[in-house]
Design a protein around this motif. Sequence first.
Motif, PDB file in Angstrom:
ATOM      1  N   ARG A  19     -23.139 -93.479 -37.548  1.00 32.61           N
ATOM      2  CA  ARG A  19     -23.794 -91.985 -37.648  1.00 32.61           C
ATOM      3  C   ARG A  19     -23.522 -91.349 -36.394  1.00 32.61           C
ATOM      4  NH1 ARG A  19     -27.152 -94.589 -41.241  1.00 32.61           N
ATOM      5  NH2 ARG A  19     -26.957 -94.239 -43.474  1.00 32.61           N
ATOM      6  N   ILE A  20     -24.310 -92.165 -35.281  1.00 35.91           N
ATOM      7  CA  ILE A  20     -24.285 -91.493 -33.994  1.00 35.91           C
ATOM      8  C   ILE A  20     -22.990 -91.198 -33.593  1.00 35.91           C
ATOM      9  CG2 ILE A  20     -25.150 -92.006 -31.599  1.00 35.91           C
ATOM     10  CD1 ILE A  20     -27.205 -94.092 -32.679  1.00 35.91           C
ATOM     11  N   LEU A  21     -21.968 -91.848 -33.530  1.00 35.55           N
ATOM     12  CA  LEU A  21     -20.774 -91.766 -32.997  1.00 35.55           C
ATOM     13  C   LEU A  21     -20.052 -90.543 -33.667  1.00 35.55           C
ATOM     14  CD1 LEU A  21     -18.843 -92.486 -30.643  1.00 35.55           C
ATOM     15  CD2 LEU A  21     -17.611 -94.131 -32.379  1.00 35.55           C
ATOM     16  N   SER A  22     -20.321 -90.522 -34.975  1.00 32.13           N
ATOM     17  CA  SER A  22     -19.538 -89.415 -35.644  1.00 32.13           C
ATOM     18  C   SER A  22     -20.133 -87.743 -35.465  1.00 32.13           C
ATOM     19  CB  SER A  22     -19.721 -89.737 -37.237  1.00 32.13           C
ATOM     20  OG  SER A  22     -19.288 -88.804 -38.074  1.00 32.13           O
ATOM     21  N   GLU A  23     -21.542 -87.941 -35.165  1.00 28.13           N
ATOM     22  CA  GLU A  23     -22.245 -86.872 -34.827  1.00 28.13           C
ATOM     23  C   GLU A  23     -22.293 -86.295 -33.405  1.00 28.13           C
ATOM     24  OE1 GLU A  23     -26.117 -87.498 -35.930  1.00 28.13           O
ATOM     25  OE2 GLU A  23     -25.869 -87.746 -38.191  1.00 28.13           O
ATOM     26  N   ALA A  24     -21.624 -87.379 -32.424  1.00 25.71           N
ATOM     27  CA  ALA A  24     -21.526 -86.821 -31.100  1.00 25.71           C
ATOM     28  C   ALA A  24     -20.205 -85.891 -30.793  1.00 25.71           C
ATOM     29  CB  ALA A  24     -21.255 -88.081 -30.086  1.00 25.71           C
ATOM     30  N   ILE A  25     -19.418 -86.125 -31.865  1.00 26.08           N
ATOM     31  CA  ILE A  25     -18.124 -85.053 -31.558  1.00 26.08           C
ATOM     32  C   ILE A  25     -18.187 -84.080 -32.531  1.00 26.08           C
ATOM     33  CG2 ILE A  25     -15.512 -84.904 -31.469  1.00 26.08           C
ATOM     34  CD1 ILE A  25     -17.002 -86.908 -29.511  1.00 26.08           C
ATOM     35  N   ALA A  68      -8.354 -96.245 -23.107  1.00 22.25           N
ATOM     36  CA  ALA A  68      -7.574 -96.670 -24.337  1.00 22.25           C
ATOM     37  C   ALA A  68      -8.433 -96.954 -25.351  1.00 22.25           C
ATOM     38  CB  ALA A  68      -6.443 -97.651 -24.034  1.00 22.25           C
ATOM     39  N   VAL A  69      -9.286 -98.260 -25.015  1.00 21.19           N
ATOM     40  CA  VAL A  69     -10.236 -98.512 -26.004  1.00 21.19           C
ATOM     41  C   VAL A  69     -11.300 -97.388 -26.759  1.00 21.19           C
ATOM     42  CG1 VAL A  69     -12.069-100.145 -26.497  1.00 21.19           C
ATOM     43  CG2 VAL A  69     -10.172-100.956 -25.390  1.00 21.19           C
ATOM     44  N   PHE A  70     -11.742 -96.640 -25.676  1.00 21.07           N
ATOM     45  CA  PHE A  70     -12.629 -95.687 -26.199  1.00 21.07           C
ATOM     46  C   PHE A  70     -12.064 -94.663 -26.993  1.00 21.07           C
ATOM     47  CE2 PHE A  70     -14.601 -91.186 -24.962  1.00 21.07           C
ATOM     48  CZ  PHE A  70     -15.692 -91.626 -25.774  1.00 21.07           C
ATOM     49  N   LEU A  71     -10.939 -94.290 -26.784  1.00 20.02           N
ATOM     50  CA  LEU A  71     -10.116 -93.057 -27.264  1.00 20.02           C
ATOM     51  C   LEU A  71      -9.623 -93.726 -28.750  1.00 20.02           C
ATOM     52  CD1 LEU A  71      -8.025 -91.461 -24.572  1.00 20.02           C
ATOM     53  CD2 LEU A  71     -10.237 -90.535 -25.737  1.00 20.02           C
ATOM     54  N   LEU A  72      -9.042 -94.902 -28.828  1.00 16.65           N
ATOM     55  CA  LEU A  72      -8.567 -95.536 -29.905  1.00 16.65           C
ATOM     56  C   LEU A  72      -9.786 -95.699 -31.130  1.00 16.65           C
ATOM     57  CD1 LEU A  72      -6.295 -96.574 -31.738  1.00 16.65           C
ATOM     58  CD2 LEU A  72      -6.640 -98.811 -30.616  1.00 16.65           C
ATOM     59  N   LEU A  73     -10.979 -96.135 -30.471  1.00 13.57           N
ATOM     60  CA  LEU A  73     -12.054 -96.249 -31.269  1.00 13.57           C
ATOM     61  C   LEU A  73     -12.668 -94.971 -31.832  1.00 13.57           C
ATOM     62  CD1 LEU A  73     -14.520 -98.195 -32.150  1.00 13.57           C
ATOM     63  CD2 LEU A  73     -15.869 -97.341 -30.064  1.00 13.57           C
ATOM     64  N   LEU A  74     -12.681 -93.763 -31.076  1.00 17.79           N
ATOM     65  CA  LEU A  74     -12.980 -92.598 -31.783  1.00 17.79           C
ATOM     66  C   LEU A  74     -12.071 -92.103 -32.810  1.00 17.79           C
ATOM     67  CD1 LEU A  74     -13.657 -90.178 -28.585  1.00 17.79           C
ATOM     68  CD2 LEU A  74     -15.202 -91.509 -29.881  1.00 17.79           C
ATOM     69  N   ILE A  75     -10.584 -92.393 -32.598  1.00 17.11           N
ATOM     70  CA  ILE A  75      -9.717 -91.995 -33.782  1.00 17.11           C
ATOM     71  C   ILE A  75     -10.073 -92.771 -35.060  1.00 17.11           C
ATOM     72  CG2 ILE A  75      -7.455 -91.990 -34.245  1.00 17.11           C
ATOM     73  CD1 ILE A  75      -6.854 -91.347 -31.262  1.00 17.11           C
ATOM     74  N   VAL A  76     -10.128 -94.072 -34.648  1.00 17.88           N
ATOM     75  CA  VAL A  76     -10.201 -94.971 -35.993  1.00 17.88           C
ATOM     76  C   VAL A  76     -11.476 -94.936 -36.741  1.00 17.88           C
ATOM     77  CG1 VAL A  76     -10.555 -97.583 -36.603  1.00 17.88           C
ATOM     78  CG2 VAL A  76      -8.903 -96.899 -34.878  1.00 17.88           C
ATOM     79  N   VAL A  77     -12.555 -94.576 -36.027  1.00 16.13           N
ATOM     80  CA  VAL A  77     -13.892 -94.282 -36.610  1.00 16.13           C
ATOM     81  C   VAL A  77     -13.883 -92.917 -37.286  1.00 16.13           C
ATOM     82  CG1 VAL A  77     -16.261 -93.992 -36.172  1.00 16.13           C
ATOM     83  CG2 VAL A  77     -15.324 -95.804 -35.092  1.00 16.13           C
ATOM     84  N   PHE A  78     -13.428 -91.988 -36.669  1.00 11.85           N
ATOM     85  CA  PHE A  78     -13.564 -90.622 -37.304  1.00 11.85           C
ATOM     86  C   PHE A  78     -12.762 -90.672 -38.498  1.00 11.85           C
ATOM     87  CE2 PHE A  78     -13.833 -88.668 -32.923  1.00 11.85           C
ATOM     88  CZ  PHE A  78     -15.394 -88.755 -32.875  1.00 11.85           C
ATOM     89  N   GLU A  79     -11.265 -91.035 -38.443  1.00 10.54           N
ATOM     90  CA  GLU A  79     -10.528 -90.776 -39.630  1.00 10.54           C
ATOM     91  C   GLU A  79     -10.905 -91.933 -40.687  1.00 10.54           C
ATOM     92  OE1 GLU A  79      -5.637 -91.583 -40.567  1.00 10.54           O
ATOM     93  OE2 GLU A  79      -6.511 -91.436 -38.527  1.00 10.54           O
ATOM     94  N   ASN A  80     -11.371 -93.080 -40.275  1.00  7.93           N
ATOM     95  CA  ASN A  80     -11.955 -93.968 -41.580  1.00  7.93           C
ATOM     96  C   ASN A  80     -13.130 -93.681 -42.159  1.00  7.93           C
ATOM     97  OD1 ASN A  80      -9.683 -95.896 -41.906  1.00  7.93           O
ATOM     98  ND2 ASN A  80     -10.173 -96.408 -39.704  1.00  7.93           N
ATOM     99  N   ILE A  81     -14.194 -92.895 -41.348  1.00 10.02           N
ATOM    100  CA  ILE A  81     -15.602 -92.592 -42.138  1.00 10.02           C
ATOM    101  C   ILE A  81     -15.091 -91.532 -43.087  1.00 10.02           C
ATOM    102  CG2 ILE A  81     -17.611 -91.228 -41.598  1.00 10.02           C
ATOM    103  CD1 ILE A  81     -17.901 -92.798 -39.113  1.00 10.02           C
ATOM    104  N   GLY A  82     -14.143 -90.485 -42.749  1.00  9.06           N
ATOM    105  CA  GLY A  82     -13.820 -89.512 -43.750  1.00  9.06           C
ATOM    106  C   GLY A  82     -13.104 -89.997 -45.015  1.00  9.06           C
TER     107      GLY A  82
END
Length: 433
Positions: free
Chosen positions: A124-130, A249-263
């Motif tokens: 939730r925190i990560l999703s709301e940060a962007i 690379a890890v940080f950016l991939l984590l953002l993409i994976v989390v955002f896409e899959n939560i939705g």
Amino acid sequence: MNMTFWRNRLGLAPEDNWKREWAAGILSYFASVYIVMVNAAILHDAGMPLRAAMVGTLLTAIAGCMLMAFGGKSPIIVVPGMGINAFFTYTLVHNMKLDWREALAVVVVTGILFAIVAFTSLYRILSEAIPHNLQHAITVGIGLFLTFIGLQKSGIVIAHKTTFVAIGHFSDPKVITSCVTLILALVFFLRGTRGGMLISMIAGTILAYVLGAGHSADSMDSGPIFSGYGSVFASMDFGSVIGLVFWIAVFLLLLIVVFENIGLIASQTMMAGRPERFKSSLRALSLGNIAAGLFGSSPVVAAAESSAGIAAGGKSGLTPFVTGLLFAATFLFIPLLAYVPDSAIAPILIVIGGLMVQSIRDMDLGDLSELFPSFLIMVMIPFTYSIVDGMAFGFIAYPIVKLALGRGKEVPTALYGIAILFVANFVVHALMG
């Protein structure tokens, strides 16, 4: 083991129909099996042997579906994600200069961090940060990037020394095959034809060989199905783990994976009428991403094709269980899959790219301070041929635009830190020449 055991294990409610679940699983398989060849082709561009990439893709899909069946207990199909595989190959390997084995290490570390996020409230925190506009802009930008890759692979767009790109030669059998396959894929998709992507790929492959645009016999891998796979399985290289590039690379991939899959998971569990299974599904998928790196594939997502099975009545883990079994049976066809040419694969990338661009509908385009940073992400991802650099332009511009308008408080604190990291990345690259 009786029926009660399987109902509990797969999350079947008393009102769920076994036959309908099996039908949903079969339909989901035919809707998503095209991904095996498309994903393998993109991984092959990263340097992996093609046949080993197909094996890795299949094992990843099987593991992901089984984890979702018994862990998530949701009718969600788990396969390597389109768009994320482009990030793996064209950004991590080609742009950031990681070896594909180092990129697999990035996938494993990202999977572990994703699991930590999914098993806690950090998602939730990560999703709301962007800001949501930037999240949707990333999806649109990756969609345009996939489209550009598809146009290149098909020969519809070619390099030009003056304008950089130009229209291809329509006398080329490869281009003719690609155009016909694209038309078929669009017609099948728009008409809602079951397995339309697969059918168009098969038709495109046949046409390619009729027109002489297929593979030559000496370009094929030979031998047992698993020959060469030993060089891919658990072949992660953690040698660059102490480097800044690896963790960016890890940080950016984590953002993409989390955002896409939560939705995706939120919408699919809601569509299935089981929103209470969101957390368990997210957790199962996070573990699937660890498996992806081990088996030799780019990260997995909750496939958009899951909606086909859900619409057919899938409501439980039995749906991905059936799909996983059918993916296992696909090993028998790997020798045939190797004959599918780029001209039959590229049009699928174009169609998928177009579908991803639909995210622009969820963006707030009325506020110019939201529009322009998002616009930069959308256009710079394909124009720089780098998801990282495209994201950087938008993430740096967002706080600058807000501060210039005296609206700095609208910028999440974490986003200031992310913007600084992107600036630091540009500075490091500039100093390294």
